[in-house]
Write a protein that holds these residues in place. Structure first.
Motif, PDB file in Angstrom:
ATOM      1  N   PHE A 433      11.204  -4.750  -2.172  1.00  0.00           N
ATOM      2  CA  PHE A 433       9.531  -3.751  -1.573  1.00  0.00           C
ATOM      3  C   PHE A 433       8.665  -3.327  -1.966  1.00  0.00           C
ATOM      4  O   PHE A 433       8.021  -4.185  -3.100  1.00  0.00           O
ATOM      5  CB  PHE A 433      10.149  -2.620  -2.005  1.00  0.00           C
ATOM      6  N   LEU A 434       7.552  -3.776  -1.287  1.00  0.00           N
ATOM      7  CA  LEU A 434       6.091  -3.856  -0.970  1.00  0.00           C
ATOM      8  C   LEU A 434       5.767  -1.950  -1.190  1.00  0.00           C
ATOM      9  O   LEU A 434       5.927  -1.350  -0.589  1.00  0.00           O
ATOM     10  CB  LEU A 434       5.654  -3.967  -0.465  1.00  0.00           C
ATOM     11  N   GLY A 435       5.981  -1.595  -2.694  1.00  0.00           N
ATOM     12  CA  GLY A 435       5.500  -0.929  -4.001  1.00  0.00           C
ATOM     13  C   GLY A 435       6.734   0.219  -3.976  1.00  0.00           C
ATOM     14  O   GLY A 435       7.791  -0.201  -2.815  1.00  0.00           O
ATOM     15  N   HIS A 455      20.175   3.214  -6.620  1.00  0.00           N
ATOM     16  CA  HIS A 455      21.047   3.142  -5.690  1.00  0.00           C
ATOM     17  C   HIS A 455      21.000   2.008  -4.588  1.00  0.00           C
ATOM     18  O   HIS A 455      21.967   1.970  -3.891  1.00  0.00           O
ATOM     19  CB  HIS A 455      21.067   4.280  -5.445  1.00  0.00           C
ATOM     20  N   LEU A 456      20.362   1.389  -4.347  1.00  0.00           N
ATOM     21  CA  LEU A 456      19.768   0.335  -3.742  1.00  0.00           C
ATOM     22  C   LEU A 456      20.519  -0.770  -3.381  1.00  0.00           C
ATOM     23  O   LEU A 456      20.531  -1.778  -2.758  1.00  0.00           O
ATOM     24  CB  LEU A 456      18.675   0.237  -2.956  1.00  0.00           C
ATOM     25  N   GLY A 457      21.482  -1.283  -4.272  1.00  0.00           N
ATOM     26  CA  GLY A 457      22.003  -2.610  -4.536  1.00  0.00           C
ATOM     27  C   GLY A 457      20.413  -3.574  -5.205  1.00  0.00           C
ATOM     28  O   GLY A 457      19.650  -3.445  -5.572  1.00  0.00           O
ATOM     29  N   PRO A 458      21.083  -4.864  -4.924  1.00  0.00           N
ATOM     30  CA  PRO A 458      19.957  -6.018  -4.862  1.00  0.00           C
ATOM     31  C   PRO A 458      18.765  -4.928  -4.570  1.00  0.00           C
ATOM     32  O   PRO A 458      18.613  -5.998  -3.037  1.00  0.00           O
ATOM     33  CB  PRO A 458      20.506  -7.401  -4.698  1.00  0.00           C
ATOM     34  N   ILE A 459      17.444  -5.676  -4.848  1.00  0.00           N
ATOM     35  CA  ILE A 459      16.499  -5.191  -4.244  1.00  0.00           C
ATOM     36  C   ILE A 459      15.487  -6.324  -5.651  1.00  0.00           C
ATOM     37  O   ILE A 459      15.445  -6.223  -6.419  1.00  0.00           O
ATOM     38  CB  ILE A 459      15.763  -4.262  -3.862  1.00  0.00           C
ATOM     39  N   THR A 460      14.008  -6.251  -4.512  1.00  0.00           N
ATOM     40  CA  THR A 460      13.033  -6.806  -4.937  1.00  0.00           C
ATOM     41  C   THR A 460      11.552  -5.791  -5.058  1.00  0.00           C
ATOM     42  O   THR A 460      11.606  -5.508  -3.359  1.00  0.00           O
ATOM     43  CB  THR A 460      12.529  -8.461  -5.138  1.00  0.00           C
ATOM     44  N   VAL A 461      10.977  -5.278  -5.934  1.00  0.00           N
ATOM     45  CA  VAL A 461       9.659  -4.788  -5.657  1.00  0.00           C
ATOM     46  C   VAL A 461       8.699  -5.295  -6.126  1.00  0.00           C
ATOM     47  O   VAL A 461       8.481  -5.918  -7.454  1.00  0.00           O
ATOM     48  CB  VAL A 461       9.870  -3.436  -6.735  1.00  0.00           C
ATOM     49  N   VAL A 462       7.709  -5.553  -5.500  1.00  0.00           N
ATOM     50  CA  VAL A 462       6.118  -6.051  -5.730  1.00  0.00           C
ATOM     51  C   VAL A 462       5.368  -5.381  -5.734  1.00  0.00           C
ATOM     52  O   VAL A 462       5.171  -3.938  -5.990  1.00  0.00           O
ATOM     53  CB  VAL A 462       5.714  -6.507  -4.313  1.00  0.00           C
ATOM     54  N   LEU A 463       4.510  -5.020  -7.458  1.00  0.00           N
ATOM     55  CA  LEU A 463       3.756  -4.503  -8.094  1.00  0.00           C
ATOM     56  C   LEU A 463       2.130  -4.482  -8.273  1.00  0.00           C
ATOM     57  O   LEU A 463       2.105  -5.833  -7.740  1.00  0.00           O
ATOM     58  CB  LEU A 463       4.587  -4.450  -9.896  1.00  0.00           C
ATOM     59  N   VAL A 532      11.581  -7.867  -9.611  1.00  0.00           N
ATOM     60  CA  VAL A 532       9.857  -7.827  -9.923  1.00  0.00           C
ATOM     61  C   VAL A 532       8.644  -8.540  -9.954  1.00  0.00           C
ATOM     62  O   VAL A 532       9.187  -9.818 -10.314  1.00  0.00           O
ATOM     63  CB  VAL A 532       9.088  -6.973 -11.063  1.00  0.00           C
ATOM     64  N   MET A 533       7.782  -8.615  -8.733  1.00  0.00           N
ATOM     65  CA  MET A 533       7.029  -9.946  -8.653  1.00  0.00           C
ATOM     66  C   MET A 533       5.735  -9.006  -8.673  1.00  0.00           C
ATOM     67  O   MET A 533       5.958  -7.367  -8.266  1.00  0.00           O
ATOM     68  CB  MET A 533       7.100 -10.631  -6.987  1.00  0.00           C
ATOM     69  N   GLN A 534       4.659  -9.598  -9.072  1.00  0.00           N
ATOM     70  CA  GLN A 534       3.077  -9.171  -8.484  1.00  0.00           C
ATOM     71  C   GLN A 534       2.788  -9.450  -7.698  1.00  0.00           C
ATOM     72  O   GLN A 534       3.078 -10.720  -6.729  1.00  0.00           O
ATOM     73  CB  GLN A 534       2.279  -8.919  -9.625  1.00  0.00           C
ATOM     74  N   MET A 535       1.602  -8.863  -7.363  1.00  0.00           N
ATOM     75  CA  MET A 535       0.583  -9.468  -5.908  1.00  0.00           C
ATOM     76  C   MET A 535      -0.655  -9.884  -6.252  1.00  0.00           C
ATOM     77  O   MET A 535      -1.139  -8.837  -7.173  1.00  0.00           O
ATOM     78  CB  MET A 535       1.066  -7.654  -4.907  1.00  0.00           C
TER      79      MET A 535
END
Length: 846
Positions: A433-435, A455-463, A532-535
């Motif tokens: 998810f980009l944000g 609630h979404l299961g395994p995800i990655t969020v780009v911060l 979590v990742m960074q942009m």
């Protein structure tokens, strides 16, 4: 020798081709649709009639004060079905004109599609008459569309006209003006045929046959490849900046024409040919050889003169006796591309033997970077208008010709390239998810994070924030840059109180680093399912322009042809608002090998990955190669040995350096920082270099650039499309975007739509994990799952396994999930997709 008919000789064809008179026309009132709005008109039943087609006729423009370009600013739907470029049978829907057009003045050499998958190309013009006159065919505003396949013969029809502009243009312009709107019938046999530029060529006497392929070399310099009975590719070559320059190496045995080079032709081993063509100051050496089911085409261009010369080569390709349907850079919607390094392919499909044809692939990096692509009226071109060679210097290119004989068309071709390039096999483990969005209402920060992401299961969020660029821009726009003490010498420019020495300590960035660390820790604590990742951006920097030379990275600035620092005014204003009036700007730098700027980028990456233990890095604009050649692509402060601006005669105006090439080592070092730590890298834009293509990383194409760009990702490990398209505010809108991406053989990658999704089995999160095995129109086959909008029988999973199906209706609602089904190793999976729905079949591992 056959007639020299060339690509842009279409300009000489009759303009304003006659359109058939409609029988029993149903005339509708003229419409003026404001930006962002739609009008729905009611039509009676339109029953099919023997030997007839049902046609929709209209003339339309986006109203402006003067003629001013074009864009995909209108959409048509009949009975809520998009009226796209192709009918259900795969035929061109547009009748009586070529599927692409050229402007009568301006945009020289550029073709524009008249109709895309979901939209019409609207000219900006004061009225429809001026819209028609603005194009060489005299039909710029005229559309005659075959709607036979989507019209209803009972119960009536609805026609929806939508203005895709989001807001009015300055001066109150921007309405979609539609006139001469009518529906009726016409004799199928009387339909005008689109113009063709396919030349007639004589047979080639000499040929080599290996298996099902026959390669023939013409005595006049061109060559041919027969791939199936009735399907033969011909390739010709010329040198010149103009598209109507006559071919000089012809695919026949006649005597070369005036201006042709001196030729020497002979055999090359048991399965190939060698050609040498010599001009007064230029030499071409080419070899062709059949092997491994394809043809390897290698050539060397050499400057034999005593000064630097432009080399605007043009390779023309066409099918003998028929006008091919083209896929340009991965899409049938593209008419021309100034750059297609990300998907360096041109595919020609036979209209008489559909699914049979030839794919051309640029294998070498420099050809990928230098070439332009276009296709019109049955003739395609792979050419360059940016190549120059110094005296005695050469450049080598390698291409392949891939025959398609299984009926699979472009998809068989591109899947074979993927296998040959080895891009399959790298998994995309989870949605990224980009944000993200937080829910409204009461709750602690941790509770809101859990409701947003847990609630979404395994995800990655780009911060955010974007490393370097965004913290600097925030400080500047808030007016909080460090100030000089009273009495100190003033700074030049519109911010005389700027303390440049204090600014360059970069202490103002620390608060943003600390906030990033806190946000990452909070997400991990509240949502153990989330990574979590960074942009970051590899080129854009916030700079006070009067003192730009004080920046430690000043020597790495990108210089324009005028010698100025490159700045994109739109992005400067987007980031800095009114501070652009006070001499601040977003300038662009290039991380050359060993540069201070590269070390600055690497330093930031290491801090994010090590100090804050982030799970990866997202990097914007990572390839420096786009579908155009402007923006930050070139640096005029140096020469890479090949790239140049040429004038209309092909003479060198300026030498320049391609940043897509010079950043190769920087791209590899940046990727090493991530991969050596066992972490994840996501880049914006597909790879333009083979060395980068080969690494286990992922890339996305921005969906907001339109469906015709999605194919640029077809040679990425997983062809991801960022979800910045369509309606991002409703679940149904996101679901339609998922389906649209699949129509181009791509996987949707989400923006901050997390609050619209329900549970881990939603239609976005269930797209992952996926390791691609095969792409197709409407589906992606992976090792772990099959994702499809197309009913059919699939040779999947290809091994003994238990399979569970997730079936979604047209609104994205998950239907009751049945128990897993056991599949034998060679058993095919039969899939029935609901109308406008989606099916995801998943191998059960637990």
């Amino acid at each position: 020798m056959g007639p020299m008919v060339c690509l842009t000789a279409l300009a000489a064809l009759p303009a304003g081709a006659a359109t058939p008179a409609l029988e029993e026309p149903i005339r509708l009132p003229a419409q003026s649709v404001p930006p962002g709005q739609a009008v729905t008109l009611t039509l009676p039943a339109l029953p099919a009639k023997p030997g007839k087609v049902i046609l929709l006729r209209l003339r339309a423009v986006i109203r402006t004060a003067t003629v001013a370009g074009c864009n995909y600013n209108a959409s048509l739907r009949l009975n809520d079905h998009p009226i796209g470029r192709y009918t259900a049978a795969g035929d061109e829907r547009l009748v009586g004109r070529d599927p692409s057009f050229e402007f009568a003045t301006g945009h020289e050499g550029t073709s524009f599609p008249a109709l895309a998958g979901t939209a019409l190309m609207m000219l900006f013009a004061p009225d429809v008459n001026q819209g028609d006159a603005a194009t060489k065919d005299g039909l710029g505003a005229t559309f005659l569309l075959d709607i036979t396949d989507i019209a209803r013969g009972v119960d009536g029809n609805t026609l929806t006209l939508r203005n895709n502009l989001k807001e009015a243009l300055p001066g109150g312009f921007g309405d979609l003006v539609v006139e001469d709107l009518a529906v009726g019938w016409a004799d199928r046999a009387a339909l005008p045929q689109p113009p063709t530029a396919v030349p007639e060529r004589g047979a080639l006497a000499d040929g080599i046959t290996v298996g099902n392929l026959r390669l023939s070399q013409g005595k006049a310099g061109g060559f041919a490849l027969r791939v199936a009975e009735g399907v033969e590719l011909l390739v010709e070559t010329t040198v010149g900046m103009k598209g109507d320059a006559p071919s000089l190496l012809l695919a026949e045995d006649g005597v070369p024409g005036e201006g042709a080079p001196k030729l020497r032709v002979g055999k090359w081993g048991p399965a190939g040919y060698r050609l040498e063509a010599a001009w007064p100051a230029l030499r071409l050496e080419r070899t062709l050889e059949i092997g491994d089911g394809l043809v390897r085409w290698k050539e060397r261009w050499t400057n034999t003169g005593d000064q630097t010369w432009g080399v605007p080569f043009r390779h023309r390709c066409f099918l003998r006796g028929e006008a091919a349907r083209f896929w340009v850079g991965g899409s049938p919607e593209n008419a021309s591309l100034a750059s297609s390094a990300q998907n360096p392919t041109l595919y020609l499909d036979s209209p008489t033997r559909r699914g049979h044809g030839v794919g051309i692939t640029a294998e070498s990096d420099w050809l990928r970077l230098l070439m332009w692509l276009r296709a019109r009226a049955g003739v395609g071109e792979l050419y360059s208008e940016t190549l120059a060679l110094a005296p005695g210097k050469s450049i080598d290119f390698e291409l392949t010709l891939t025959p398609v004989r299984d009926g699979g068309g472009y998809w068989s071709f591109i899947n074979s390239v993927r296998r040959r390039w080895g891009v399959n096999g790298t998994p995309m483990p989870r949605p990224m998810f980009l944000g993200y969005s937080l829910p409204k209402g009461e709750g602690t920060p941790a509770e809101k994070l859990r409701r947003a992401l847990g609630h979404l299961g395994p995800i990655t969020v780009v911060l955010g924030p974007w490393q370097r660029l965004e913290p600097d821009a925030r400080v500047v726009t808030a007016g909080k840059y460090p100030r000089l003490p009273e009495g100190a010498p003033r700074a030049p420019g519109a911010c005389p109180d700027l303390d440049i020495d204090a600014w360059l300590t970069l202490q103002h960035r620390e608060a943003y680093w600390e906030q990033l660390g806190k946000e990452a820790a909070a997400i991990r604590a509240a949502c153990p399912n989330a990574q979590v990742m960074q942009m970051m951006h590899p080129s854009m920097e916030t700079v006070y322009k009067p003192l730009q030379d004080r920046w430690p990275i000043a020597q790495d600035i990108i210089r324009t042809a005028a010698g100025e620092a490159f700045e994109d005014a739109g992005y400067s204003k987007a980031w800095l608002y009114g501070m652009v009036e006070k001499d601040w700007g977003v300038l662009y730098y290039v991380p050359r090998p060993g540069s201070a700027y590269l070390e600055e980028l690497l330093k930031g990456m290491r801090r994010a990955l090590d100090q804050y233990r982030l799970d990866g890095i997202y990097c914007d604009e990572f390839s420096w190669a786009y579908s155009q050649r402007g923006y930050s692509r070139y640096d005029y402060s140096r020469w890479d040995g090949f790239s140049a601006d040429l004038d209309a005669d092909g003479s060198v105006l300026r030498l320049k350096c391609d940043n897509a090439f010079v950043t190769e080592s920087a791209q590899l070092r940046m990727l090493h920082e991530v991969l050596s730590r066992g972490k994840f890298f996501l880049g914006n834009g597909a790879s333009a270099l083979r060395s980068v293509n080969s690494l286990p990383i992922q890339r996305f194409i921005e969906g907001g650039n339109g469906p015709s760009n999605m194919g640029f990702g077809h040679l990425s490990a997983v062809p991801l499309v960022l979800g910045n398209l369509g309606d991002e505010t409703t679940r149904r809108g996101v679901f339609e975007s998922v389906r649209l991406c699949l129509s181009a053989g791509c996987i949707y990658s989400p923006m901050a739509v997390n609050l619209l999704l329900e549970g881990p089995d939603n239609f976005v999160c269930k797209l992952y994990p996926i390791t691609v095995r095969e792409l197709g129109a409407g589906f992606v086959i992976g090792e772990e799952r099959l994702v499809t909008t197309v009913s059919g029988s699939y040779a999947w999973p290809g091994r003994a396994a238990s399979v569970r199906r997730y079936i979604y209706d047209a609104d994205g609602n998950l239907q009751p999930v049945a128990a897993p089904r056991k599949m034998a190793a060679r058993q095919k999976l039969d899939v029935k997709v609901p109308d406008k729905g989606l099916v995801i079949a998943e191998v059960v591992t637990k």
